[in-house]
Design a protein around this motif. Structure first.
Motif, PDB file in Angstrom:
ATOM      1  N   ALA A 135       6.148  -7.037   9.291  1.00 17.03           N
ATOM      2  CA  ALA A 135       5.111  -7.689  10.337  1.00 17.03           C
ATOM      3  C   ALA A 135       3.558  -7.291   9.812  1.00 17.03           C
ATOM      4  O   ALA A 135       3.696  -6.565   8.845  1.00 17.03           O
ATOM      5  CB  ALA A 135       5.186  -7.058  11.667  1.00 17.03           C
ATOM      6  N   MET A 136       2.696  -7.901  10.250  1.00 18.92           N
ATOM      7  CA  MET A 136       1.403  -7.878  10.054  1.00 18.92           C
ATOM      8  C   MET A 136       0.781  -7.095  11.250  1.00 18.92           C
ATOM      9  O   MET A 136       0.716  -7.489  12.325  1.00 18.92           O
ATOM     10  CB  MET A 136       0.532  -9.256   9.845  1.00 18.92           C
ATOM     11  CG  MET A 136       1.078  -9.790   8.707  1.00 18.92           C
ATOM     12  SD  MET A 136       0.763  -8.983   6.950  1.00 18.92           S
ATOM     13  CE  MET A 136      -1.144  -8.774   6.985  1.00 18.92           C
ATOM     14  N   LEU A 137       0.165  -5.936  10.879  1.00 16.22           N
ATOM     15  CA  LEU A 137      -0.521  -5.085  12.106  1.00 16.22           C
ATOM     16  C   LEU A 137      -2.184  -5.074  11.597  1.00 16.22           C
ATOM     17  O   LEU A 137      -2.620  -4.759  10.620  1.00 16.22           O
ATOM     18  CB  LEU A 137      -0.182  -3.907  11.767  1.00 16.22           C
ATOM     19  CG  LEU A 137      -0.484  -2.692  13.056  1.00 16.22           C
ATOM     20  CD1 LEU A 137       0.193  -3.065  14.142  1.00 16.22           C
ATOM     21  CD2 LEU A 137       0.004  -1.159  12.581  1.00 16.22           C
ATOM     22  N   LYS A 138      -2.798  -5.275  12.886  1.00 14.59           N
ATOM     23  CA  LYS A 138      -4.299  -5.488  12.563  1.00 14.59           C
ATOM     24  C   LYS A 138      -4.924  -4.295  13.020  1.00 14.59           C
ATOM     25  O   LYS A 138      -4.692  -3.417  13.870  1.00 14.59           O
ATOM     26  CB  LYS A 138      -5.127  -6.625  13.519  1.00 14.59           C
ATOM     27  CG  LYS A 138      -4.438  -8.010  13.411  1.00 14.59           C
ATOM     28  CD  LYS A 138      -5.172  -8.773  14.358  1.00 14.59           C
ATOM     29  CE  LYS A 138      -4.753 -10.401  14.060  1.00 14.59           C
ATOM     30  NZ  LYS A 138      -5.189 -11.269  15.064  1.00 14.59           N
ATOM     31  N   GLY A 142      -8.584  -3.991   8.421  1.00  9.73           N
ATOM     32  CA  GLY A 142      -8.282  -5.328   8.239  1.00  9.73           C
ATOM     33  C   GLY A 142      -6.653  -5.294   8.498  1.00  9.73           C
ATOM     34  O   GLY A 142      -6.167  -4.139   8.927  1.00  9.73           O
ATOM     35  N   ALA A 143      -5.777  -6.450   8.113  1.00  6.94           N
ATOM     36  CA  ALA A 143      -4.397  -6.585   8.469  1.00  6.94           C
ATOM     37  C   ALA A 143      -3.616  -5.762   7.359  1.00  6.94           C
ATOM     38  O   ALA A 143      -4.188  -5.539   6.424  1.00  6.94           O
ATOM     39  CB  ALA A 143      -4.188  -7.902   8.381  1.00  6.94           C
ATOM     40  N   VAL A 144      -2.658  -5.014   7.994  1.00  3.56           N
ATOM     41  CA  VAL A 144      -1.810  -4.102   7.078  1.00  3.56           C
ATOM     42  C   VAL A 144      -0.617  -4.582   7.047  1.00  3.56           C
ATOM     43  O   VAL A 144       0.032  -5.041   8.288  1.00  3.56           O
ATOM     44  CB  VAL A 144      -2.067  -2.858   7.593  1.00  3.56           C
ATOM     45  CG1 VAL A 144      -0.892  -1.823   6.975  1.00  3.56           C
ATOM     46  CG2 VAL A 144      -3.325  -2.232   7.511  1.00  3.56           C
ATOM     47  N   GLN A 145       0.229  -4.813   6.020  1.00  7.21           N
ATOM     48  CA  GLN A 145       1.499  -5.303   6.087  1.00  7.21           C
ATOM     49  C   GLN A 145       2.515  -4.198   6.312  1.00  7.21           C
ATOM     50  O   GLN A 145       2.265  -3.067   5.505  1.00  7.21           O
ATOM     51  CB  GLN A 145       1.883  -6.183   4.667  1.00  7.21           C
ATOM     52  CG  GLN A 145       3.287  -6.757   4.992  1.00  7.21           C
ATOM     53  CD  GLN A 145       3.329  -7.851   3.764  1.00  7.21           C
ATOM     54  OE1 GLN A 145       2.610  -7.809   2.586  1.00  7.21           O
ATOM     55  NE2 GLN A 145       4.386  -8.548   3.755  1.00  7.21           N
ATOM     56  N   VAL A 146       3.229  -4.111   7.381  1.00 11.23           N
ATOM     57  CA  VAL A 146       4.151  -2.895   7.666  1.00 11.23           C
ATOM     58  C   VAL A 146       5.716  -3.437   7.692  1.00 11.23           C
ATOM     59  O   VAL A 146       5.941  -4.538   7.742  1.00 11.23           O
ATOM     60  CB  VAL A 146       3.657  -2.250   9.152  1.00 11.23           C
ATOM     61  CG1 VAL A 146       2.329  -1.903   8.813  1.00 11.23           C
ATOM     62  CG2 VAL A 146       3.874  -3.480  10.072  1.00 11.23           C
ATOM     63  N   ARG A 172       3.480  -0.957   3.746  1.00 13.78           N
ATOM     64  CA  ARG A 172       4.153  -1.183   2.600  1.00 13.78           C
ATOM     65  C   ARG A 172       3.692  -0.648   1.285  1.00 13.78           C
ATOM     66  O   ARG A 172       4.102  -0.880   0.224  1.00 13.78           O
ATOM     67  CB  ARG A 172       4.809  -2.754   2.344  1.00 13.78           C
ATOM     68  CG  ARG A 172       5.354  -3.074   3.515  1.00 13.78           C
ATOM     69  CD  ARG A 172       5.675  -4.665   3.303  1.00 13.78           C
ATOM     70  NE  ARG A 172       6.463  -4.825   2.274  1.00 13.78           N
ATOM     71  CZ  ARG A 172       7.005  -6.169   1.863  1.00 13.78           C
ATOM     72  NH1 ARG A 172       6.709  -7.183   2.487  1.00 13.78           N
ATOM     73  NH2 ARG A 172       7.325  -6.687   0.542  1.00 13.78           N
ATOM     74  N   ILE A 173       2.551   0.032   1.324  1.00  8.77           N
ATOM     75  CA  ILE A 173       1.952   0.633   0.212  1.00  8.77           C
ATOM     76  C   ILE A 173       2.699   1.455  -0.508  1.00  8.77           C
ATOM     77  O   ILE A 173       3.135   1.449  -1.705  1.00  8.77           O
ATOM     78  CB  ILE A 173       0.536   1.181   0.660  1.00  8.77           C
ATOM     79  CG1 ILE A 173      -0.321   0.314   1.347  1.00  8.77           C
ATOM     80  CG2 ILE A 173      -0.070   1.699  -0.341  1.00  8.77           C
ATOM     81  CD1 ILE A 173      -1.618   0.458   1.733  1.00  8.77           C
TER      82      ILE A 173
END
Length: 352
Positions: A135-138, A142-146, A172-173
């Motif tokens: 999912a994308m988290l704002k 900025g937006a973070v892909q999680v 996902r970093i």
């Protein structure tokens, strides 16, 4: 495109370059394919490790919310919150909602699971089984892909069942970093292996083409008159076959040259005999006493005429030989009277 085809086509350049391209280019393609496959496998196992940690953390978070009668008791001390939220490599987001979507505990509102996660069979959520999704988290940055785990749990009385959704997410970093590290650890020895294989291929090609280089040197270093067979020693079967074909050609040339030399030698002898006879008759005719004998002079002149004609035939044969060599000219076949030829040769020999 056509230039690459010309480089890869046999006969368009050195054989060594052609073989190197066909051996090294597939290695490079396989290396790239192996790198992509390694990253895919690394990302898969990194996902598995991340999912496992998310699942364990979601179970720990679920234990902090205890059903009590018709309500929920939140027992979430700071020590437990520090355990869940503290991650040396990444930030953890969590949310507990009941009914799903109504926040009762958490540090971030997480997006609801997609339908294929919340109700994979179309009959509602699957209880007590973790479901994973991206999912994308704002955030402010900025937006973070999680990566998110969703765990549906049942609570409440039998006549009034309730559903609680526990969600826990990590960016996902960390997963990408782990996958990249695995790729680096895999690609480095793989690159070394490919380079080693390339060196082995190059050395093998150099050793394999060495007999051709020796054959080339043996041919160009020969004088035009040196027609002896070529001796290479040990060589592959293909080079031995080529050497045998060259030796067969040299033998044919040697035999042809020998025949020409014998013919020229015989022709020289044949020309010298009538020429010596003609010179002798000229000296005889120059004698004043013999010159008065008309009958003897006529006989000598007739013999000289025959010798001159014989020389003419020999010269014609030499001209025909030159045509055979230069134009592949074939002499016409004709019948020969052996008795007449024998009488002529004997007459010349006895001086009649």
């Amino acid at each position: 495109r056509l230039r690459w085809l010309a480089w890869l086509a046999p006969g368009a350049g050195p054989l060594r370059r052609y073989l190197l391209l066909w051996l090294l280019v597939p290695q490079l393609v396989l290396w790239l394919g192996a790198a992509v496959l390694s990253y895919t496998v690394a990302a898969r196992y990194a996902n598995l490790a991340l999912d496992r940690s998310l699942y364990q953390a979601s179970r720990a978070l679920a234990r902090q919310v205890k059903p009590m009668g018709s309500g929920l008791l939140i027992d979430f001390p700071k020590a437990a919150r520090d355990i869940i939220e503290t991650d040396p490599d990444d930030r953890v987001y969590y949310m507990v909602s009941s009914p799903p979507g109504q926040l009762i505990l958490g540090n971030q509102r997480l997006p609801e699971p997609p339908p294929e996660v919340s109700s994979p069979n179309g009959l509602g959520p699957v209880l007590d089984k973790p479901r994973f999704y991206d999912a994308m988290l704002k955030e402010r940055e900025g937006a973070v892909q999680v990566r998110v785990v969703a765990l549906y749990l049942a609570w409440g009385e039998a006549d009034a069942p309730q559903t609680m959704l526990v969600q826990l997410a990590k960016s996902r970093i960390g997963r990408d970093t782990l996958a990249t590290q695995i790729l680096h650890d895999t690609a480095l020895p793989l690159t070394g292996l490919v380079l080693l294989m390339s060196l082995i291929v190059w050395a093998s090609l150099r050793a394999g083409l060495a007999p051709l280089a020796r054959l080339h040197q043996a041919v160009i270093s020969r004088a035009p008159s040196h027609l002896d067979p070529i001796q290479l020693g040990r060589a592959p079967e293909e080079v031995q076959a080529l050497t045998a074909a060259l030796n067969k050609l040299l033998q044919a040339v040697r035999e042809s040259v020998g025949q020409q030399q014998r013919f020229i030698s015989d022709a020289a002898h044949q020309l010298r005999t009538p020429l010596a006879g003609i010179l002798g008759f000229i000296e005889t005719l120059a004698d004043p006493e013999l010159g008065k004998d008309v009958e003897t002079r006529q006989r000598f002149l007739k013999i000289m005429d025959g010798e001159a004609r014989r020389m003419q035939r020999l010269i014609d044969d030499l001209i025909s030989l030159s045509r055979i060599e230069a134009e592949k000219y074939r002499l016409p076949e004709a019948a020969v009277d052996l008795s007449e030829l024998t009488a002529e040769v004997v007459g010349v020999a006895v001086g009649v």
